[in-house]
Write a protein that holds these residues in place. Structure first.
Motif, short mmCIF file in Angstrom:
data_model
loop_
_atom_site.label_atom_id
_atom_site.label_comp_id
_atom_site.label_asym_id
_atom_site.label_seq_id
_atom_site.Cartn_x
_atom_site.Cartn_y
_atom_site.Cartn_z
N LYS A 1 5.96 -4.22 -10.84
CA LYS A 1 6.67 -3.65 -9.69
C LYS A 1 8.10 -4.12 -9.63
N ARG B 1 10.52 2.78 -1.58
CA ARG B 1 9.37 3.37 -0.89
C ARG B 1 8.38 4.01 -1.86
N LYS B 2 8.84 4.42 -3.02
CA LYS B 2 7.98 5.09 -3.99
C LYS B 2 7.10 4.12 -4.77
N LEU B 3 7.39 2.83 -4.67
CA LEU B 3 6.63 1.83 -5.44
C LEU B 3 5.30 1.52 -4.74
N LYS B 4 4.26 1.30 -5.51
CA LYS B 4 2.95 0.98 -4.96
C LYS B 4 2.89 -0.48 -4.53
N PRO B 5 2.29 -0.76 -3.36
CA PRO B 5 2.12 -2.16 -2.93
C PRO B 5 1.14 -2.90 -3.82
#
Length: 215
Positions: A86, A208-212
């Motif tokens: 990430k 915002r497009k990145l996965k938690p």
């Protein structure tokens, strides 16, 4: 401790003409002697170092350290590997912002990572900030250095305008200079961008497009 030294070293080096710097993500020197002295890389320390280096380092790379079998590695579990992926993506995403800074550094010697007093010399509080840094002119980074914390104290210089947290999207106005209790949950470090910057919408939308990642 190693991360704090790295942060201070970047600022000192930048003022001395070392425009580009980076660290061994996770640190190199580990100690485990006689069952008395133990200084090893934990999972949390590696997570926090991964976060910091995504913003502060010119080159993004890890290192297994001098005691790899005893220290937490990016491949130690899936969560750590996902966390590294990430923030490697964030480091790459920042390349469009970082590249003009690199060109500027090659021409004029201005460091990528800077102490705040370079841009806010009239604010006396900026001269005592040892670990808080600016990336170029549009971003402030306040790394989390203590274990178990979810918020950090971040100073916003007088006259610097309004800042947006890249991960929470919270906004705060600096006014005449203020200490801000900045959200710094794991995976959501205190990284601020000027709200009126041309980079603000690009960076926040990309984040915002990145996965938690679950710690």
């Amino acid at each position: 401790y190693q991360r704090r030294v790295h942060g201070g070293g970047m600022l000192s080096g930048g003022l001395c003409g070392l425009a580009f710097s980076h660290s061994d993500i996770g640190g190199y020197t580990m100690i485990d002697k006689y069952g008395i002295i133990k200084f090893l890389r934990s999972k949390e320390l590696l997570f926090r170092w991964i976060e910091m280096s995504a913003f502060t380092d010119a080159v993004y790379r890890s290192h297994e350290g001098n005691l790899p079998e005893e220290s937490w590695q990016i491949t130690s579990d899936n969560a750590t590997l996902a966390h590294y992926a990430k923030f490697a993506a964030i480091h790459k995403m920042l390349s469009v912002y970082r590249m003009p800074l690199i060109v500027n550094a090659s021409k004029y010697g201005h460091p990528l990572v800077r102490p705040l007093f370079i841009h806010y010399p009239d604010d006396a509080n900026t001269y005592s900030l040892r670990y808080q840094v600016m990336l170029g002119t549009e971003m402030i980074i306040c790394p989390a250095f203590r274990p178990g914390i979810t918020r950090v104290q971040c100073y916003l210089p007088s006259g610097s305008g309004t800042w947006t947290h890249l991960f929470t999207m919270a906004r705060v106005a600096a006014g005449n200079g203020m200490w801000y209790e900045c959200s710094a949950a794991m995976g959501m470090p205190c990284a601020l961008v000027k709200h009126d910057s041309k980079w603000a919408s690009h960076l926040t939308s990309a984040i915002r497009k990145l996965k938690p990642v679950v710690f």
